[in-house]
Design a protein around this motif. Sequence first.
Motif, mmCIF file in Angstrom:
data_model
loop_
_atom_site.group_PDB
_atom_site.id
_atom_site.type_symbol
_atom_site.label_atom_id
_atom_site.label_comp_id
_atom_site.label_asym_id
_atom_site.label_seq_id
_atom_site.Cartn_x
_atom_site.Cartn_y
_atom_site.Cartn_z
ATOM 1 N N VAL A 135 0.835 -1.203 0.000
ATOM 2 C CA VAL A 135 0.000 0.000 0.000
ATOM 3 C C VAL A 135 0.871 1.256 0.000
ATOM 4 C CG1 VAL A 135 -1.742 1.286 1.281
ATOM 5 C CG2 VAL A 135 -1.946 -1.190 1.068
ATOM 6 N N ALA A 136 1.976 1.203 0.742
ATOM 7 C CA ALA A 136 2.888 2.356 0.772
ATOM 8 C C ALA A 136 3.471 2.590 -0.622
ATOM 9 C CB ALA A 136 4.002 2.105 1.775
ATOM 10 N N MET A 137 3.872 1.506 -1.268
ATOM 11 C CA MET A 137 4.428 1.654 -2.627
ATOM 12 C C MET A 137 3.376 2.170 -3.600
ATOM 13 S SD MET A 137 6.911 -1.572 -3.225
ATOM 14 C CE MET A 137 7.182 -1.092 -4.895
ATOM 15 N N ALA A 138 2.163 1.675 -3.443
ATOM 16 C CA ALA A 138 1.091 2.096 -4.346
ATOM 17 C C ALA A 138 0.823 3.597 -4.203
ATOM 18 C CB ALA A 138 -0.169 1.290 -4.065
ATOM 19 N N GLN A 139 0.873 4.080 -2.976
ATOM 20 C CA GLN A 139 0.663 5.514 -2.752
ATOM 21 C C GLN A 139 1.758 6.321 -3.444
ATOM 22 O OE1 GLN A 139 -1.841 7.071 -1.602
ATOM 23 N NE2 GLN A 139 -3.010 5.377 -0.772
ATOM 24 N N ILE A 140 2.976 5.827 -3.356
ATOM 25 C CA ILE A 140 4.089 6.516 -4.029
ATOM 26 C C ILE A 140 3.856 6.502 -5.545
ATOM 27 C CG2 ILE A 140 6.561 6.327 -4.560
ATOM 28 C CD1 ILE A 140 6.886 5.277 -1.655
ATOM 29 N N TRP A 141 3.372 5.399 -6.050
ATOM 30 C CA TRP A 141 3.079 5.291 -7.487
ATOM 31 C C TRP A 141 2.072 6.361 -7.906
ATOM 32 C CZ3 TRP A 141 6.846 2.256 -8.506
ATOM 33 C CH2 TRP A 141 7.017 1.714 -9.768
ATOM 34 N N ILE A 142 1.050 6.535 -7.071
ATOM 35 C CA ILE A 142 0.014 7.531 -7.387
ATOM 36 C C ILE A 142 0.636 8.921 -7.503
ATOM 37 C CG2 ILE A 142 -2.030 8.703 -6.461
ATOM 38 C CD1 ILE A 142 -2.799 5.995 -5.173
ATOM 39 N N VAL A 143 1.534 9.222 -6.584
ATOM 40 C CA VAL A 143 2.160 10.549 -6.577
ATOM 41 C C VAL A 143 3.126 10.699 -7.757
ATOM 42 C CG1 VAL A 143 3.683 12.078 -5.268
ATOM 43 C CG2 VAL A 143 1.912 10.770 -4.073
ATOM 44 N N VAL A 144 3.958 9.694 -7.952
ATOM 45 C CA VAL A 144 4.994 9.793 -8.982
ATOM 46 C C VAL A 144 4.382 9.847 -10.389
ATOM 47 C CG1 VAL A 144 6.895 8.506 -10.065
ATOM 48 C CG2 VAL A 144 6.789 8.721 -7.588
ATOM 49 N N PHE A 145 3.275 9.125 -10.579
ATOM 50 C CA PHE A 145 2.677 9.067 -11.917
ATOM 51 C C PHE A 145 1.456 9.979 -12.070
ATOM 52 C CE2 PHE A 145 5.228 5.237 -11.943
ATOM 53 C CZ PHE A 145 5.748 5.242 -13.220
ATOM 54 N N ASP A 146 1.250 10.893 -11.142
ATOM 55 C CA ASP A 146 0.152 11.861 -11.276
ATOM 56 C C ASP A 146 0.361 12.660 -12.566
ATOM 57 O OD1 ASP A 146 -2.054 13.430 -9.451
ATOM 58 O OD2 ASP A 146 -0.978 14.792 -10.795
ATOM 59 N N SER A 147 -0.718 12.777 -13.334
ATOM 60 C CA SER A 147 -0.546 13.409 -14.647
ATOM 61 C C SER A 147 -0.248 14.905 -14.542
ATOM 62 C CB SER A 147 -1.783 13.179 -15.512
ATOM 63 O OG SER A 147 -2.931 13.588 -14.825
ATOM 64 N N ASP A 148 -0.675 15.550 -13.464
ATOM 65 C CA ASP A 148 -0.452 16.995 -13.341
ATOM 66 C C ASP A 148 0.821 17.334 -12.569
ATOM 67 O OD1 ASP A 148 -2.849 17.817 -14.664
ATOM 68 O OD2 ASP A 148 -3.940 17.072 -12.915
ATOM 69 N N TYR A 149 1.063 16.587 -11.500
ATOM 70 C CA TYR A 149 2.159 16.984 -10.612
ATOM 71 C C TYR A 149 3.200 15.893 -10.393
ATOM 72 C CZ TYR A 149 -1.173 20.644 -9.722
ATOM 73 O OH TYR A 149 -2.045 21.672 -9.898
ATOM 74 N N GLY A 150 3.072 14.779 -11.105
ATOM 75 C CA GLY A 150 3.978 13.658 -10.880
ATOM 76 C C GLY A 150 5.382 13.910 -11.403
ATOM 77 N N ALA A 151 6.351 13.266 -10.750
ATOM 78 C CA ALA A 151 7.760 13.450 -11.127
ATOM 79 C C ALA A 151 8.025 12.942 -12.545
ATOM 80 C CB ALA A 151 8.646 12.702 -10.130
ATOM 81 N N VAL A 152 7.340 11.876 -12.939
ATOM 82 C CA VAL A 152 7.609 11.297 -14.259
ATOM 83 C C VAL A 152 7.238 12.288 -15.366
ATOM 84 C CG1 VAL A 152 7.024 9.409 -15.821
ATOM 85 C CG2 VAL A 152 7.286 8.961 -13.392
ATOM 86 N N ASN A 153 6.076 12.898 -15.243
ATOM 87 C CA ASN A 153 5.677 13.874 -16.266
ATOM 88 C C ASN A 153 6.552 15.113 -16.242
ATOM 89 O OD1 ASN A 153 3.770 12.484 -17.647
ATOM 90 N ND2 ASN A 153 2.001 13.500 -16.758
ATOM 91 N N ARG A 154 7.031 15.473 -15.053
ATOM 92 C CA ARG A 154 7.955 16.617 -14.972
ATOM 93 C C ARG A 154 9.230 16.308 -15.753
ATOM 94 N NH1 ARG A 154 6.944 20.472 -10.143
ATOM 95 N NH2 ARG A 154 4.687 20.423 -10.285
ATOM 96 N N LEU A 155 9.701 15.073 -15.581
ATOM 97 C CA LEU A 155 10.911 14.671 -16.305
ATOM 98 C C LEU A 155 10.665 14.674 -17.811
ATOM 99 C CD1 LEU A 155 12.303 11.727 -14.130
ATOM 100 C CD2 LEU A 155 13.430 13.913 -14.599
#
Lengths: 306, 458
Positions: A135-155
């Motif tokens: 569940v902790a990893m899944a929450q991180i996934w939600i944040v990292v892959f958020d389409s508006d504010y996620g780190a992946v889209n920023r990159l």
Amino acid sequence: MTSTEMRERTPAAPARRRRRRPSGRRLAPYVFVLPFVALFLAFSVYPLIYTFRLSFTAWSGSGPARWVGWDNYTYLLGSDAFWSSLGNSAVLWLLIVPVQVVVALIAAVLLNNAKLRMRGFYRTVALVPFVTPLVAMAQIWIVVFDSDYGAVNRLLGAVGLPEIDWLTSTVWAKPTLALLFLWKTTGFAIVILLSGLQSIPASVYEAAELDGASRTRQLVSITVLLVRRVVLFLVVMQTLAVFQMFAEPYVVTAGGPYGSTTTAGLYLYEHLGRSDLGTGSANSFLLVALVMLVSLLFVRLLRERD
Amino acid sequence: MKRTQIRRRAVAAAAGLTAVVLAACGPEVSSDAESGAGDTGPADGTLAAPDTDAPAGEITIWDRSGDLYEVFDGVIERFTERYPDIVVHHEAVDIDTKLPNTLIAGADVPDGVFLDDAKVAGLSDHFYDLSAVLEPYLDDIAAQKVDVNTVGGRIYGVPWDLNPGLLYYRADILEEVGIDPASIETYDDLFAAAEQIKAARPDAAPIHLEKEPFLSQLWLEMFASQLGTSLADENGELRLDSPEYRQILGWLDEVNKAGLGTRAEYLGPADLAALESGQQVFVPWAIWWDFAPQQLLPQTTGLWRAMPLPAWTEGGARSGAMGGSSFVIPRDAENPELAWLFYEFLVFDPEGFQAVYGPNAIYPDGLNTSVPSYAPAADPATPLFGPLDALGGQDLWPVAIEAGEQIPGGTPIPQWWAGAVDYLGDNLQRMFDGELTPEQVIAESTEQIQTNLVDRAS
């Protein structure tokens, strides 16, 4: 000497002695297996029979159940959502299992190399995601892959690539979920394959080297060949895991968008969440049958190769 | 016959016998079409008030964790002063996850549970029929709350909060553009106001359009509630294919196509950013949206105001219900009569409802995210909570109470409501994506809900 002669010459006394053995000794084996049998009956056979019976009823968990015969099964087999959930699981299987076997095998071969420094450290690192709460990893996934504010889209934006709706588009949600599953469980796959690699005698490789076999040739002709049973075990285990996958889509996408990540496991839960226990039970039996078929197929394939 | 054969047959017979015995341990199975669909009867499942002057015993009450749990804790203190021989064990629980399994297992079942109105009907087989104990209060309870707790003519929940829909708006932007909020009386007026704002502020997409399927279905039902309808009637008959839903979906589709709406998940990062930047100006939502300017919108807190929803037709109802919760008493509760006493105190006793809605340790100005559904507690002239700084000092109490009074009845929630989200909730989003027309949303959702939910429930 014929068998008849043997029987005639065999004194009768020992047979009588066997019959006279104290009853405690005869019962001992049964007593030893009794705890397992009792637990097996209570926690496997009983739920199985209970669920099977329930699959022919309409029951919300309260009051008497209503007998509906094959209705739950016919409903599911004619339901788009049921087949869609199986289709989603099948696509996830394709995205996960082949990739994981290849990646884990390469990683296991590298980590099995005696010349590799800090092997223990790397092995531990590989296993960290597996022991991290999902569940902790899944929450991180939600944040990292958020389409508006996620780190992946920023990159992506930083290198001039377009942003992607990782978790909210039907095209990308499944690959993103598959990536989470790979990240989470590949450490487990590496450990399993490492145990297989370590069971290969070093003398086999030494003989191959003397014969002039290259590293690649050794990998293909020795390593892959000798760990194929372990690979099969891994494939069967991961097939079961993928078709039962529940927590990942439940936490990350809630089965969406538009049911594109509703796995077979999550779809089953949806019936139970609505207190539709009869349909849920029928669904679980259909799932068991399917997974058994797939597993048997893999076993048959391996036997044919042998 | 050889001994080994005898032994094998004995083992097989024992296994078969065990299987038969185990199979018999399941639920009682009946071929009666009516069974399994709520077999409550006056003698079995109808709760009566305790007939003693000195009730005593222990009860376990489940509430969600969070602020409300703390608020209810305060009520328990007062309750135990009134009933010193009743011990209340108050537990914070993830109710949505834990309650269904607990009810089915029938072990460690609580005596009372705080539950979403949308989920009461779906689990009603497990709850006491409270019609008899609620009888003295029924005339004073909002009709909509009685409807959502009623299944087959029996009432399964003690109605608690009323959640009138309101139109939240940015007062500063309306003033800047020259729009008088009082002029927004119908949804056509709201559309025109949004166009006016868009003309003055091209980056604006003034009206919130909900993106999360569950909440978007709840939101759609708020609009439908204004028109006195809901997904199903009191007999469970689907009524999505109606002029009311056509009107609502048509309007939402027009807003979306005209670029007048911001699609965002309720108070998610994208939603908050659009609210703070002025991209979103109007939020038609339940009263509980006031939580946002109080806690989540630091840059625009104090700039928001609330008014009744616009009407769908001139002179029509200015509010509909969105969400809400009630209290249920499971049939496997050990002391259901004592649980009823607790809820009677909390909902209908002035000391109880003042402890919840009035100033308390958690909400110094009172709990303002809903209003009571019990008329004596919902007096416009006697506010239980004070004005809100986050709404520029606006006194929300009379606005919400008057809006609540306009919510029409006749809007029950069917047992399968939550399951409909997979169809109607998703199809609504598909409409916003441009994949479906309003007519297609109605046609496809009706077919899917009828096949997968209504027919399966009957």
